[in-house]
Design an enzyme around this catalytic site. Structure first.
Site, mmCIF file in Angstrom:
data_model
loop_
_atom_site.group_PDB
_atom_site.id
_atom_site.type_symbol
_atom_site.label_atom_id
_atom_site.label_comp_id
_atom_site.label_asym_id
_atom_site.label_seq_id
_atom_site.Cartn_x
_atom_site.Cartn_y
_atom_site.Cartn_z
ATOM 1 N N ARG A 1 0.861 -1.190 0.000
ATOM 2 C CA ARG A 1 0.000 0.000 0.000
ATOM 3 C C ARG A 1 0.893 1.234 0.000
ATOM 4 O O ARG A 1 1.486 1.583 1.014
ATOM 5 C CB ARG A 1 -0.918 -0.027 1.229
ATOM 6 C CG ARG A 1 -1.644 1.288 1.462
ATOM 7 C CD ARG A 1 -2.722 1.185 2.504
ATOM 8 N NE ARG A 1 -2.324 0.650 3.786
ATOM 9 C CZ ARG A 1 -1.693 1.326 4.747
ATOM 10 N NH1 ARG A 1 -1.338 2.588 4.559
ATOM 11 N NH2 ARG A 1 -1.397 0.747 5.892
ATOM 12 N N HIS B 1 -3.745 4.148 4.702
ATOM 13 C CA HIS B 1 -4.797 3.131 4.814
ATOM 14 C C HIS B 1 -6.122 3.707 4.317
ATOM 15 O O HIS B 1 -6.815 3.103 3.501
ATOM 16 C CB HIS B 1 -4.919 2.673 6.264
ATOM 17 C CG HIS B 1 -6.080 1.765 6.513
ATOM 18 N ND1 HIS B 1 -6.117 0.470 6.070
ATOM 19 C CD2 HIS B 1 -7.251 1.979 7.159
ATOM 20 C CE1 HIS B 1 -7.264 -0.085 6.420
ATOM 21 N NE2 HIS B 1 -7.967 0.809 7.079
ATOM 22 N N TYR C 1 4.295 5.293 11.157
ATOM 23 C CA TYR C 1 4.617 3.902 11.473
ATOM 24 C C TYR C 1 5.455 3.186 10.414
ATOM 25 O O TYR C 1 5.724 2.000 10.548
ATOM 26 C CB TYR C 1 3.330 3.101 11.722
ATOM 27 C CG TYR C 1 2.292 3.171 10.621
ATOM 28 C CD1 TYR C 1 2.380 2.386 9.470
ATOM 29 C CD2 TYR C 1 1.204 4.041 10.719
ATOM 30 C CE1 TYR C 1 1.432 2.454 8.475
ATOM 31 C CE2 TYR C 1 0.240 4.108 9.718
ATOM 32 C CZ TYR C 1 0.360 3.311 8.605
ATOM 33 O OH TYR C 1 -0.590 3.376 7.617
#
Length: 372
Positions: free
Chosen positions: A266, A270, A279
């Site tokens: 990805r 998200h 992160y």
């Protein structure tokens, strides 16, 4: 991991440099290959470029306050277009909320999910017409829907031939930890349901990395439920097509379920409410950019002299025009009134619903009062 072939379930026909092999035999003993015409190769490229551009428009519209939310597919175009084009017209698909590429391949107007994310409707397409279910927001629940549907396909005798119906259920690596997904695996395995579980392992479940979901490659989980699993390079549109087509044919002939782990990444957030810089490291993202699914297919087309600069420029221009048309239609969508949520609860209404509507109408109108 072997970067051009199959090792530990990794099936690849097209590497990041655009080098192609005619076929590869996976660890499951199946030989995977594609037999596309030049027009079909060019069509796959156009699909991915168009889908990426429409997706980028979704991100832009959300950032400009025109959508409540958007779940981008950036980086996952090959997995979605490859698997989407592998579906036969009679096959049924059960998506999550990110399968814009599969939706496009099923011939659905790409504006449809924008109504959902703008709050205009619940998704306006007919699942029976397009063989593509409504988007599912509840994580993993669509795998149970797909399993039940596939069991019905078997009960009605719609398997066992080349014209048989197969079912595909999309989900992500994070959803693999959900109880619904594991229940779907149990039921599909026990009842030999004609369903393909297509897991897009994009490496993150929001902020939780894939290694926090499993101690073994996700495709190996299938063995515990009594059916085969395979891992495919999810950034390789050719391998994604070949592996999905083989799994669907396996299912449509009554040979039961399969799990495909499409190993991809990805590239964006998200959803539009997420900040991936909190992160994951920038270097990781850059490393995956070198494996970009569109760039590798473009390199292949150039090396094989299947397409040139005029074709690529035309594809980009067509995608730009499609995105502009999409934007204009999204902005022209009606602004729904809150009271409309009562309109379609029951086909003929009910006294209780009418009472609730009257109360809500008065409550909502109270905010327009100039008193006090």
């Amino acid at each position: 991991m072997d970067q051009h072939g199959a090792a530990d379930g990794f099936v690849q026909l097209l590497n990041p440099e655009g080098d192609h092999v005619d076929s590869v035999t996976g660890p499951d003993g199946v030989t995977y290959a594609v037999d596309f015409t030049d027009d079909e190769y060019r069509g796959l490229y156009q699909d991915m470029v168009t889908v990426r551009r429409l997706d980028a428009e979704g991100v832009a519209l959300q950032r400009q306050g025109e959508l409540g939310l958007w779940a981008s597919l950036l980086g996952q175009e090959a997995a979605q277009v490859g698997s989407g084009r592998a579906l036969q017209p009679q096959d049924m698909a059960f998506p999550t909320y990110r399968e814009h590429g599969v939706l496009y391949c099923r011939g659905i107007d790409p504006i449809m999910p924008f109504g959902l994310f703008r709050g205009v409707d619940q998704g306006g397409w007919d699942p029976n017409e397009f063989k593509f279910n409504q988007y599912t927001i509840v994580i993993g629940s669509q795998t149970l829907h797909a399993t039940g549907y596939a069991m019905g396909v078997t009960m009605e005798g719609r398997t066992g031939s080349d014209d048989g119906e197969a079912v595909i259920a999309y989900f992500g690596d994070g959803a693999s930890s959900q109880g619904e997904v594991n229940e779907a695996f149990v039921w599909s395995g026990v009842f030999n349901a004609p369903v393909v579980f297509f897991c897009q392992n994009n490496q993150y479940a929001i902020s939780a990395a894939a290694e926090r979901q499993t101690r073994v490659p996700l495709f190996r989980r299938a063995g515990g439920y009594g059916f085969p699993g395979i891992r495919v390079d999810g950034n390789d549109v050719l391998a994604s097509y070949a592996v999905t087509r083989a799994a669907l044919d396996h299912a449509r002939h009554g040979q039961g379920p399969k799990l495909i782990e499409a190993y991809t990444y990805r590239m964006g957030a998200h959803t539009s409410s997420d900040d991936p810089t909190r992160y994951r490291m920038a270097g990781e993202v850059e490393a995956w950019k070198a494996k970009d699914p569109i760039s590798r297919l473009k390199a292949f087309l150039v090396k094989q002299r299947i397409a040139g600069d005029d074709f690529f420029a035309q594809v980009e221009d067509d995608a730009r025009k499609a995105a502009l048309d999409l934007r204009e239609r999204v902005l022209a969508m009606p602004d729904r009134q809150p009271v409309e949520l009562f309109d379609h609860v029951y086909p003929t209404g009910s006294p209780e619903l009418d009472a609730q509507r009257r109360w809500f109408t008065g409550y909502h109108a109270s905010f327009d009062s100039t008193d006090g």
